[in-house]
Write a protein that holds these residues in place. Structure first.
Motif, PDB file in Angstrom:
ATOM      1  N   TRP A 363     -19.199 -23.503 -26.005  1.00  0.00           N
ATOM      2  CA  TRP A 363     -18.462 -23.026 -27.184  1.00  0.00           C
ATOM      3  C   TRP A 363     -17.798 -21.693 -26.856  1.00  0.00           C
ATOM      4  O   TRP A 363     -18.428 -20.785 -26.321  1.00  0.00           O
ATOM      5  CB  TRP A 363     -19.410 -22.859 -28.368  1.00  0.00           C
ATOM      6  CG  TRP A 363     -18.726 -22.449 -29.641  1.00  0.00           C
ATOM      7  CD1 TRP A 363     -18.723 -21.221 -30.221  1.00  0.00           C
ATOM      8  CD2 TRP A 363     -17.948 -23.293 -30.495  1.00  0.00           C
ATOM      9  NE1 TRP A 363     -18.005 -21.226 -31.377  1.00  0.00           N
ATOM     10  CE2 TRP A 363     -17.508 -22.494 -31.584  1.00  0.00           C
ATOM     11  CE3 TRP A 363     -17.574 -24.632 -30.469  1.00  0.00           C
ATOM     12  CZ2 TRP A 363     -16.714 -22.989 -32.617  1.00  0.00           C
ATOM     13  CZ3 TRP A 363     -16.786 -25.134 -31.492  1.00  0.00           C
ATOM     14  CH2 TRP A 363     -16.373 -24.324 -32.554  1.00  0.00           C
ATOM     15  N   GLN A 364     -16.518 -21.617 -27.172  1.00  0.00           N
ATOM     16  CA  GLN A 364     -15.771 -20.395 -26.915  1.00  0.00           C
ATOM     17  C   GLN A 364     -15.750 -19.502 -28.152  1.00  0.00           C
ATOM     18  O   GLN A 364     -15.411 -19.959 -29.250  1.00  0.00           O
ATOM     19  CB  GLN A 364     -14.335 -20.713 -26.496  1.00  0.00           C
ATOM     20  CG  GLN A 364     -14.230 -21.415 -25.156  1.00  0.00           C
ATOM     21  CD  GLN A 364     -12.795 -21.699 -24.764  1.00  0.00           C
ATOM     22  OE1 GLN A 364     -11.910 -21.808 -25.615  1.00  0.00           O
ATOM     23  NE2 GLN A 364     -12.551 -21.801 -23.459  1.00  0.00           N
ATOM     24  N   LYS A 365     -16.131 -18.250 -27.949  1.00  0.00           N
ATOM     25  CA  LYS A 365     -16.002 -17.250 -29.016  1.00  0.00           C
ATOM     26  C   LYS A 365     -14.580 -16.697 -28.949  1.00  0.00           C
ATOM     27  O   LYS A 365     -14.172 -16.139 -27.920  1.00  0.00           O
ATOM     28  CB  LYS A 365     -17.030 -16.142 -28.830  1.00  0.00           C
ATOM     29  CG  LYS A 365     -16.951 -15.048 -29.893  1.00  0.00           C
ATOM     30  CD  LYS A 365     -18.141 -14.099 -29.829  1.00  0.00           C
ATOM     31  CE  LYS A 365     -18.217 -13.349 -28.537  1.00  0.00           C
ATOM     32  NZ  LYS A 365     -19.338 -12.378 -28.507  1.00  0.00           N
ATOM     33  N   MET A 423     -22.371 -15.732 -37.335  1.00  0.00           N
ATOM     34  CA  MET A 423     -22.757 -15.200 -36.038  1.00  0.00           C
ATOM     35  C   MET A 423     -24.056 -14.414 -36.093  1.00  0.00           C
ATOM     36  O   MET A 423     -24.589 -14.007 -35.061  1.00  0.00           O
ATOM     37  CB  MET A 423     -21.637 -14.311 -35.475  1.00  0.00           C
ATOM     38  CG  MET A 423     -21.759 -14.022 -33.992  1.00  0.00           C
ATOM     39  SD  MET A 423     -20.383 -13.054 -33.327  1.00  0.00           S
ATOM     40  CE  MET A 423     -19.054 -14.247 -33.465  1.00  0.00           C
ATOM     41  N   ASP A 435     -24.682 -14.125 -29.907  1.00  0.00           N
ATOM     42  CA  ASP A 435     -23.524 -14.061 -29.013  1.00  0.00           C
ATOM     43  C   ASP A 435     -22.298 -14.717 -29.633  1.00  0.00           C
ATOM     44  O   ASP A 435     -21.161 -14.328 -29.354  1.00  0.00           O
ATOM     45  CB  ASP A 435     -23.838 -14.747 -27.684  1.00  0.00           C
ATOM     46  CG  ASP A 435     -24.850 -13.973 -26.854  1.00  0.00           C
ATOM     47  OD1 ASP A 435     -24.987 -12.752 -27.079  1.00  0.00           O
ATOM     48  OD2 ASP A 435     -25.491 -14.589 -25.984  1.00  0.00           O
ATOM     49  N   CYS A 436     -22.523 -15.741 -30.421  1.00  0.00           N
ATOM     50  CA  CYS A 436     -21.425 -16.436 -31.108  1.00  0.00           C
ATOM     51  C   CYS A 436     -21.994 -17.077 -32.365  1.00  0.00           C
ATOM     52  O   CYS A 436     -23.201 -17.028 -32.616  1.00  0.00           O
ATOM     53  CB  CYS A 436     -20.772 -17.480 -30.201  1.00  0.00           C
ATOM     54  SG  CYS A 436     -21.858 -18.859 -29.766  1.00  0.00           S
ATOM     55  N   GLU A 437     -21.132 -17.685 -33.157  1.00  0.00           N
ATOM     56  CA  GLU A 437     -21.568 -18.269 -34.417  1.00  0.00           C
ATOM     57  C   GLU A 437     -22.348 -19.565 -34.207  1.00  0.00           C
ATOM     58  O   GLU A 437     -22.198 -20.238 -33.182  1.00  0.00           O
ATOM     59  CB  GLU A 437     -20.364 -18.547 -35.323  1.00  0.00           C
ATOM     60  CG  GLU A 437     -19.420 -19.633 -34.843  1.00  0.00           C
ATOM     61  CD  GLU A 437     -18.324 -19.109 -33.916  1.00  0.00           C
ATOM     62  OE1 GLU A 437     -17.232 -19.731 -33.885  1.00  0.00           O
ATOM     63  OE2 GLU A 437     -18.565 -18.107 -33.191  1.00  0.00           O
TER      64      GLU A 437
END
Length: 497
Positions: A363-365, A423, A435-437
């Motif tokens: 997954w890209q933030k 997040m 780190d990310c949602e």
């Protein structure tokens, strides 16, 4: 324990760029390059010459007998085989076999290849002429006889074995061999034909060509009994010599060969420690250990002998009926051991492969506000189902809002609550950012796995090639171990039902 290891101070000579500087011999000079370290030339290393085979050819070999040797006590014997263009004394100083021998009380013999410092290695019959002809670099193989019983170097090893038995009180059930590069090839050839004489074989670098491992029908070329094996590979090493095979596929083929010969289980025990990546496979006939070394090219580490002895050789015996007896006391897997691979619907957890509620994904933030429709990637993270993360931690979990909310109860009493698209988590009623949602897919809520292991469990999480491995203590996942884990997690039928 027989004695103490003492590492002596050397005189570094980094300006010397010879492959094996002759000035090292008998001196205190040491050289170091990319982890190929040398130790100070051992005072107890003795050189011998003689026509030991009885064919009129003089051979050279080196014997290391520790000070603790007692002729009244049965003593293990290790053969250590040098790489191409090296020597027996070179193999001694580029390994720690003499140091480990000082502590454990075994004897080591370091033979020289008879011709051109190249072992007389078996090759494909149809390539004998080609490989015996100098290539563009001037390298070529020593001609190989059709019958292994006519191979001078193999005969020398067998003659040395008999000499050592006559000269010292050798324990015939505890004979071992290890080699580096071309010495690994020599060890592999001896294992193919004469494994029944040894209780363990080990090698570093120098993978064999596929055609030397398998017949066209896929069966193995092995001609002797199964034997416990350690194989060390270097992450940055190249393909087999005189071959255009893919280096990574060659490593897989070499591992598959011994897993087949030794009838090993599918799922190994894993241990990562620093840059060492180990997988221990239990076999019905004999065990097998795979080791990959992070950030290393061709060669062997100075502590290779230590690992080989402690994890394998010290725990194996060849019994009079030809079988081997083994214990696993020397191999301790990571107490906490988790592996995830992008795209895989299974995970490795403490020696078992388990099915997940959904496949792991990357997954890209993103940053996109204020960029007029454009976006920037601020980080890419492997996402794992929250339920599996709770299981890995030894906790429990429950869901709400059709799976969009998850609450995890950890064994130490902490409570973590996460929700889709957010997040942050509520950790013991306090807000903590991830780190990310959190992401929901197929009704399953996913969390960033590395963050979970590092921040909530205090574990090390290391990633390589789309594979994540979490364990206690410092470790770095290597390329070939990542490949091993990915293949394990995408194979059919190895997970627990």
């Amino acid at each position: 324990m027989k004695g103490m290891i003492r590492i002596l101070p050397g005189e570094p000579n980094d300006a010397n760029r010879d492959y094996l500087p002759e000035a090292i011999r008998g001196s205190r000079m040491v050289v170091n390059e990319n982890g190929n370290n040398s130790q100070v030339y051992p005072a107890r290393l003795q050189e011998f010459h003689g026509d030991i085979v009885g064919d009129g050819l003089e051979d050279t070999w080196y014997e290391y007998v520790p000070e603790s040797y007692d002729p009244k006590v049965k003593t293990p014997l290790v053969f250590s085989m040098h790489g191409g263009l090296m020597t027996g004394w070179g193999q001694c100083i580029y390994t720690s076999w003499s140091m480990v021998a000082d502590r454990e009380g075994f004897i080591v013999v370091f033979p020289n290849a008879h011709a051109r410092r190249f072992w007389q290695l078996e090759c494909e019959p149809e390539r004998k002429g080609e490989l015996a002809t100098p290539n563009d670099s001037g390298f070529y193989m020593n001609p190989f006889p059709d019958d292994i019983r006519e191979n001078h170097d193999a005969r020398m090893v067998l003659a040395l074995l008999e000499r050592m038995k006559a000269r010292y009180n050798i324990d015939g059930s505890r004979l071992y061999m290890q080699g580096m590069s071309m010495g690994n090839g020599m060890t592999a050839m001896m294992a193919k034909y004469y494994a029944h004489l040894f209780a363990g074989m080990a090698g570093s670098a120098g993978v064999s060509r596929r055609t030397m491992l398998f017949h066209p029908d896929g069966s193995v070329t092995h001609q002797s009994l199964p034997v416990p094996v350690w194989q060390a590979r270097m992450e940055l090493d190249g393909p087999p010599p005189f071959s255009d095979e893919d280096a990574a596929e060659a490593v897989v083929d070499n591992r598959r060969y011994w897993l087949t010969v030794n009838a090993c289980d599918t799922v190994p025990q894993i241990r990562l420690e620093g840059e060492k990546n180990l997988a221990y496979y239990h076999g019905r006939h004999a065990d097998y250990i795979f080791c990959d070394v992070k950030n290393r090219d061709h060669g062997q580490t100075l502590d290779d002998a230590e690992w080989v002895w402690d994890t394998l050789f010290a725990h194996t015996r060849r019994l009079p009926d030809g079988s081997v007896t083994m214990d696993t006391e020397g191999f301790t897997p990571n107490r906490f051991s988790v592996a995830l691979a992008e795209g895989a619907g299974k995970a490795y957890l403490n020696g078992k492969v388990l099915s997940l509620d959904g496949p792991v994904f990357a997954w890209q933030k993103l940053k996109y506000h204020g960029l007029n429709g454009a976006e920037k990637v601020r980080g890419t993270y492997l996402m794992a189902p929250a339920g599996f993360l709770a299981q890995a931690a030894g906790g429990t979990y429950k869901t709400a809002d059709d799976g969009a909310t998850v609450t995890i109860s950890l064994p130490d009493g902490r409570r973590v609550q996460a929700a889709r698209g957010i997040m942050a988590v509520a950790l013991d009623n306090r807000v903590r950012v991830m780190d990310c949602e959190a992401v929901q897919r197929g009704g399953v809520l996913y969390l960033p796995a590395a963050w979970f292991f590092r921040m909530l469990l205090g574990m090390n999480a290391t990633e390589c090639g789309g594979v994540l491995y979490a364990c206690e203590g410092y470790a770095e996942l290597s390329t070939h171990m990542a490949r091993l884990l990915r293949d394990l997690l995408t194979a059919e039928g190895c997970e627990e039902k």
